[in-house]
Design an enzyme around this catalytic site. Sequence first.
Site, PDB file in Angstrom:
ATOM      1  N   ASP A 285      -3.238 -11.238   0.095  1.00  0.00           N
ATOM      2  CA  ASP A 285      -2.098 -10.483  -0.127  1.00  0.00           C
ATOM      3  C   ASP A 285      -1.614 -11.194  -1.589  1.00  0.00           C
ATOM      4  OD1 ASP A 285       0.072  -8.737   0.379  1.00  0.00           O
ATOM      5  OD2 ASP A 285       1.161 -10.145   1.468  1.00  0.00           O
ATOM      6  N   HIS A 371      -4.093  -0.189   0.045  1.00  0.00           N
ATOM      7  CA  HIS A 371      -3.797  -0.790   1.551  1.00  0.00           C
ATOM      8  C   HIS A 371      -3.344   0.214   2.439  1.00  0.00           C
ATOM      9  CE1 HIS A 371      -0.927  -2.029   4.278  1.00  0.00           C
ATOM     10  NE2 HIS A 371      -1.772  -3.172   4.795  1.00  0.00           N
ATOM     11  N   HIS A 385      -3.175  -7.094   6.946  1.00  0.00           N
ATOM     12  CA  HIS A 385      -2.579  -6.766   5.916  1.00  0.00           C
ATOM     13  C   HIS A 385      -3.331  -7.503   4.588  1.00  0.00           C
ATOM     14  CE1 HIS A 385       0.377  -5.368   3.213  1.00  0.00           C
ATOM     15  NE2 HIS A 385       0.522  -6.692   2.526  1.00  0.00           N
TER      16      HIS A 385
END
Length: 476
Positions: A285, A371, A385
């Site tokens: 991330d 994403h 994520h």
Amino acid sequence: MAEFVILRGFIKIPISRDAKTPDYKYSVVMGVRRISTLFYNSKDVHFHYSNGTVIILPSKARKERANKSLVSGTEMYDPKNTDSRSKRYWLTNLYRRSVVSVERVFTLVVELGPMHRVYASPDRYIQGPGALERVGPLALQHGKSALIISDSDVWQVVGDSVEESFNDVTTTMERSNFTGECSTSEIDRLTDVASKRNADVIIGIGGGKAIDTAKAVCGRTGEVVGSVPTVASTDAPTSSLSIIYTEEGTFERAHRHDFHPSFVVVDTNVVAHAPTRWFISGIGDALATWFEAKATWENEGRTIHGARPTYASKAIARYSYDLLRENAEDAVHAVNEDTVTESVEAVTEATILLSGLGFENGGTAAAHAVHDGLTTLSGISDATHGEKVAVGVLVQLILEAYPKEEIKDIISFADAVGLPVSLRDIDSIDPTREELLRVGHVACDSEGSMGNEGIDVTPEDVANALQTLDSINESE
């Protein structure tokens, strides 16, 4: 007036940094196929605010009339003739670059003046071994009744420490179980719980979804929110965003609140003992933060606050990236051994604090847009994520035509720390062209962050970049 830039089926007029405030309140440009027209009739449009920009959408009636009255490429009107039918000011000659072939009425986006720079952050950030002892005293500073939102697995790990932190304070504490998805139904349920218990401090403890849910509940109740991540898996803990998903885990929308967490507490003992995969996910991330902030800055894009990026956020985003490159591999090895080292501290801060401040105040771009699209692919529901964002970073570099050697360098780094570098790595085996285009359509949605890219990205471009990424990996 600033130059038109065509983006995903609508037109955006950006305001440059040295632009003057326009002397008009708003303008609306619409067109069908090869004709562009300026209208001033507000009854013909709907207004929507997104990323600091007023997006002016044609009404259904306007579309119907336009489809009947405008003929593809056959009518040219003098832009100086202000008496043209229905007070239309034709822009075809004046802004020829804005005339594109489309099959529907497109949208013009007009800035209502130059944007200010905005820097926003949580009130307090505390990180280190044993930091959970600060939760109770911090809650006391903000209220008398704390509601903790966490799942049972997280509470089994941190519950005793959190309860002990409330032993010497007058603030009461109750916990409500988080079911695992930051969905509208879960937010509704927990908002009802908070109201019935008269909680004036809501504390999210766990991963990004639990914390985002706590923020969303506070958005409903108007109370104070505390953020206590138990994994360094995302940069959500410091931000004003809640990422809302369907109950099945598909991305639905990003909701920005007008507040930040009043405190963020990160106990690195807990982080280091959590599954290593979550720690690696946070690196994925945070890896995107610099590249997205750089794209936003260079293309005069906007942050989630509808503002220009600050110099501070640009520097923070870059330093977050530098810390990852210098420390990530050693930190992953240490977390594998359940050990807190200075590398673990550095990467945890880069992932949670620096990346959080960097993305919110520096801007997001293609990586997070991709994403969002990847959540539609079958077979990858178990991908985190950060794992999906890591793939998104590589797609962004391909879309921006980075040199192949630089892309390979990022792939090598990502692979070394255990991040996915292809669709296959997130369990998407041989997706069809139709599936890849569906990813592209979500990634290029006008509500997303793709608009901060300096190029006109289409769903086909995203699909092609995903295929190119797999080709690059296969050639290694």
